[in-house]
Design a protein around this motif. Structure first.
Motif, PDB file in Angstrom:
ATOM      1  N   GLU A  47       0.984  -1.274  -0.007  1.00 54.41           N
ATOM      2  CA  GLU A  47      -0.222   0.284  -0.491  1.00 54.41           C
ATOM      3  C   GLU A  47       1.003   1.274   0.510  1.00 54.41           C
ATOM      4  OE1 GLU A  47      -3.157  -0.221  -0.090  1.00 54.41           O
ATOM      5  OE2 GLU A  47      -3.341  -2.502  -0.234  1.00 54.41           O
ATOM      6  N   TYR A  48       0.183   2.676  -0.429  1.00 53.76           N
ATOM      7  CA  TYR A  48       1.078   3.723  -0.677  1.00 53.76           C
ATOM      8  C   TYR A  48       0.567   4.934  -1.031  1.00 53.76           C
ATOM      9  CZ  TYR A  48       0.274   3.408  -5.883  1.00 53.76           C
ATOM     10  OH  TYR A  48      -0.486   4.605  -6.607  1.00 53.76           O
TER      11      TYR A  48
ATOM     12  N   ARG B 299       5.469   7.477   1.354  1.00 51.66           N
ATOM     13  CA  ARG B 299       4.913   6.367   2.469  1.00 51.66           C
ATOM     14  C   ARG B 299       4.458   5.173   1.637  1.00 51.66           C
ATOM     15  NH1 ARG B 299       2.894   8.995   6.490  1.00 51.66           N
ATOM     16  NH2 ARG B 299       4.981   9.877   7.622  1.00 51.66           N
ATOM     17  N   TRP B 300       5.118   4.463   2.192  1.00 52.18           N
ATOM     18  CA  TRP B 300       4.449   2.825   1.481  1.00 52.18           C
ATOM     19  C   TRP B 300       4.775   1.869   2.887  1.00 52.18           C
ATOM     20  CZ3 TRP B 300       7.698  -1.638  -0.683  1.00 52.18           C
ATOM     21  CH2 TRP B 300       8.754  -0.788  -0.492  1.00 52.18           C
ATOM     22  N   THR B 301       3.927   0.422   2.605  1.00 48.68           N
ATOM     23  CA  THR B 301       4.204   0.073   3.035  1.00 48.68           C
ATOM     24  C   THR B 301       4.144  -1.552   2.695  1.00 48.68           C
ATOM     25  OG1 THR B 301       3.053   0.893   5.038  1.00 48.68           O
ATOM     26  CG2 THR B 301       2.718  -1.368   5.493  1.00 48.68           C
TER      27      THR B 301
ATOM     28  N   LEU C 220       3.875  -6.108   3.396  1.00 43.12           N
ATOM     29  CA  LEU C 220       4.094  -6.885   3.769  1.00 43.12           C
ATOM     30  C   LEU C 220       4.110  -8.129   3.090  1.00 43.12           C
ATOM     31  CD1 LEU C 220      -0.072  -5.551   5.284  1.00 43.12           C
ATOM     32  CD2 LEU C 220       2.136  -5.941   6.497  1.00 43.12           C
TER      33      LEU C 220
ATOM     34  N   ARG D 260       6.402  -6.347   8.234  1.00 43.68           N
ATOM     35  CA  ARG D 260       5.518  -5.561   7.999  1.00 43.68           C
ATOM     36  C   ARG D 260       6.069  -4.326   8.134  1.00 43.68           C
ATOM     37  NH1 ARG D 260       0.157  -2.706   8.439  1.00 43.68           N
ATOM     38  NH2 ARG D 260       0.598  -0.875   8.566  1.00 43.68           N
ATOM     39  N   ASN D 261       7.345  -3.606   6.507  1.00 41.18           N
ATOM     40  CA  ASN D 261       8.085  -3.155   6.430  1.00 41.18           C
ATOM     41  C   ASN D 261       7.198  -1.051   6.306  1.00 41.18           C
ATOM     42  OD1 ASN D 261      10.448  -1.542   6.926  1.00 41.18           O
ATOM     43  ND2 ASN D 261      10.712  -3.113   4.915  1.00 41.18           N
ATOM     44  N   GLU D 262       7.813  -0.176   6.725  1.00 44.56           N
ATOM     45  CA  GLU D 262       7.067   0.995   6.339  1.00 44.56           C
ATOM     46  C   GLU D 262       8.147   1.353   6.626  1.00 44.56           C
ATOM     47  OE1 GLU D 262       4.765   2.300  10.015  1.00 44.56           O
ATOM     48  OE2 GLU D 262       3.773   0.455   9.475  1.00 44.56           O
TER      49      GLU D 262
ATOM     50  N   PHE E  45      13.717   3.829   6.326  1.00 39.39           N
ATOM     51  CA  PHE E  45      12.865   2.481   7.438  1.00 39.39           C
ATOM     52  C   PHE E  45      13.526   1.717   8.646  1.00 39.39           C
ATOM     53  CE2 PHE E  45      14.871  -1.094   4.240  1.00 39.39           C
ATOM     54  CZ  PHE E  45      14.851  -1.624   4.960  1.00 39.39           C
TER      55      PHE E  45
ATOM     56  N   TRP F 136      12.383  -3.525  11.554  1.00 39.54           N
ATOM     57  CA  TRP F 136      12.836  -4.804  10.441  1.00 39.54           C
ATOM     58  C   TRP F 136      13.639  -6.050  10.245  1.00 39.54           C
ATOM     59  CZ3 TRP F 136      16.704  -6.956   7.897  1.00 39.54           C
ATOM     60  CH2 TRP F 136      15.883  -8.263   6.499  1.00 39.54           C
TER      61      TRP F 136
END
Length: 155
Positions: free
Chosen positions: A62-63, A76-78, A80, A91-93, A112, A117
């Motif tokens: 998701e971004y 900003r993106w995540t 999974l 789950r990396n933000e 990040f 992580w």
């Protein structure tokens, strides 16, 4: 393409696991960096995304475009996914900054929290050793070796 269109194309391609489109968005002399891969060329970055997308079978992304200008963007993106080397869920933000020229990525800097992580991907002991820098160096060396093997077709 304008900077916002470039980053949207990039992350939509990531969501679709389309590493070829992702790679095509880098200039030939692009530079990529993040805590695991601190210095890659555009070619290497394209291959990194191919390697990661092929190994993370369950990855979702998701971004959100935070801001953009004529030749820059910040996203900003995540992600999974299951880390393939340990089977652990991550789950990396990430916050990415881009410099864009003529519709292509010149630089991409991903930031990040390496400690967060590594605890998810590797477990408690490597995370604990991460405070000394040992874990980060080992992860970078392993990632570089994996990418080089992937590029040479040895994976």
């Amino acid at each position: 393409m304008k900077s916002k269109e470039v980053v949207i194309a990039f992350y939509e391609a990531m969501k679709a696991r389309d590493y070829k489109t992702m790679a095509s968005l880098y200039t030939i002399n692009a530079v990529f960096s993040d805590p695991v891969f601190p210095s890659l060329s555009g070619f290497e970055a394209g291959k990194m995304w191919e390697m990661l997308l092929k190994s993370a079978k369950d990855m979702s992304v998701e971004y959100k475009v935070l801001d953009h200008g004529k030749e820059s963007a910040r996203v900003r993106w995540t992600a999974l996914y299951t880390f393939s080397k340990t089977g652990r869920k991550v789950r990396n933000e990430v916050v990415s900054t881009f410099e864009i020229l003529d519709g292509q990525i010149m630089t991409q800097r991903d930031r990040f929290n390496f400690g967060a992580w590594s605890r998810q991907a590797l477990g408690f002991l490597p995370w604990l050793l991460g405070f000394t820098g040992i874990t980060r160096k080992k992860v970078q060396e392993s990632a570089e070796r994996s990418l080089n093997d992937f590029i040479r077709g040895k994976n």
